[in-house]
Design an enzyme around this catalytic site. Structure first.
Site, PDB file in Angstrom:
ATOM      1  NE  ARG A  15       8.176   6.204  21.931  1.00 36.62           N
ATOM      2  CZ  ARG A  15       8.428   7.292  21.199  1.00 36.62           C
ATOM      3  NH1 ARG A  15       9.571   7.942  21.342  1.00 36.62           N
ATOM      4  NH2 ARG A  15       7.547   7.731  20.336  1.00 36.62           N
ATOM      5  CG  ASP A  41     -10.750  -8.708  -4.200  1.00 38.06           C
ATOM      6  OD1 ASP A  41     -10.319  -7.689  -3.637  1.00 38.06           O
ATOM      7  OD2 ASP A  41     -10.085  -9.753  -4.328  1.00 38.06           O
ATOM      8  CE  LYS A  96     -11.870 -11.628   2.155  1.00 40.05           C
ATOM      9  NZ  LYS A  96     -11.608 -10.211   2.345  1.00 40.05           N
ATOM     10  CD  GLU A 127     -13.002 -11.259  -1.763  1.00 41.17           C
ATOM     11  OE1 GLU A 127     -12.444 -10.394  -1.063  1.00 41.17           O
ATOM     12  OE2 GLU A 127     -12.560 -12.417  -1.914  1.00 41.17           O
ATOM     13  CE  LYS A 150      -6.323  -7.389   3.752  1.00 45.11           C
ATOM     14  NZ  LYS A 150      -6.026  -7.054   2.345  1.00 45.11           N
TER      15      LYS A 150
END
Length: 283
Positions: free
Chosen positions: A98, A220, A165, A199, A133
């Site tokens: 597994r 963005d 950002k 960004e 992410k």
């Protein structure tokens, strides 16, 4: 890159999680000397990734188990293909099954999705890149899978590159600081080898970012028209990277605006595990 230490540590932790006191089913049901041979079979087409991880799950469970990989990471396969073979003590094979599948299905799913994006922009020269992410603890595995699918890796950690950002810029704005000045001052404090990404989400932010000396401007959630305008305004002064809401349906049009990089968080946060199975041979 998955280092040997990371590979062993992560796979060992997964095996410990799955069988903290051993596999009581195999121990109770199967004779200690029972042996088996099994094949890793694709139930659907895809791109293979995680061969070393698959093999490590068995080797760390029982060194007597032999794993033969039939494909290299990055190879494409069809439904029904045998991707690897495993032979040795049956208890160990079923104990590791597994965990080996979980890793390989996940990594091959990421590689397959990445390949679809890379295929969609073929001929444009645009790089398809991942983001941070990722699944906590599995970043190196998932980044490797992106490479297997023909993608590129973004910065690995917060320590690898400067990436300002929207929240960073908002803190500067609330403090009354000029963005171009703040960037120039930051560059003066940083090693000359440090890459700086900023960004932006509006065209009117471009001048300050370029004047501040950014190496890459991350555009963005820009419309296609604004992306084309931004690329023209940048005029090669920095790398143009598009991000935000990128889909397989939209990625080609985005690539054709003139950007050099398209970052896609979905490569890792939304990839579906590929359907692979480990089948014990009969007879």
């Amino acid at each position: 890159m998955i280092t040997r230490a990371t590979l062993h540590r992560t796979v060992a932790a997964a095996l410990e999680e799955d069988a903290p006191w051993g596999d009581i089913t195999s121990q109770a049901l199967l004779p200690e000397d029972a042996r088996a041979t099994a094949d890793l079979i694709a139930r659907e087409p895809g791109v293979f990734s995680g061969g070393d991880v698959f093999a490590a799950a068995f080797a760390l469970t029982d060194p007597a188990i032999r794993v033969d990989l039939h494909l290299a990471d990055g190879d494409r396969f069809e439904s029904g293909d045998a991707l690897a073979s495993v032979s040795g003590p049956a208890r160990g094979i079923l104990t590791a099954e597994r965990v080996a599948l979980n890793f390989t299905q996940r990594m091959s799913g990421i590689a397959t999705l990445t390949a679809a994006y890379a295929d969609a922009v073929e001929g444009t020269g645009v790089r398809i890149a991942d983001t941070r992410k990722t699944t906590p603890g599995l970043r190196d595995f998932e980044r490797h899978a992106v490479l297997s699918g023909g993608g590129s890796n973004h910065r690995r950690t917060l320590s690898d590159a400067v990436m300002a950002k929207d929240n960073h810029l908002e803190v500067l704005r609330q403090g009354g600081q000029d963005l171009a000045t703040a960037l120039r001052e930051a560059l003066a404090r940083l090693p000359h080898t440090t890459h700086v990404v900023v960004e932006v989400d509006r065209l009117d932010q471009l001048t300050a970012v370029l004047d501040g000396g950014a190496d890459t401007v991350l555009l963005d959630n820009f419309s296609l028209e604004d992306l084309r305008t931004a690329v023209a305004l940048m005029a090669g002064r920095a790398t143009a990277e598009a991000s935000g809401g990128v889909t397989l349906e939209s990625v080609r049009a985005i690539a054709e605006t003139g950007v050099q990089v398209i970052s896609v968080g979905a490569l890792t946060h939304s990839a579906r595990a590929l359907d692979l199975g480990l089948d014990v041979r009969i007879g």
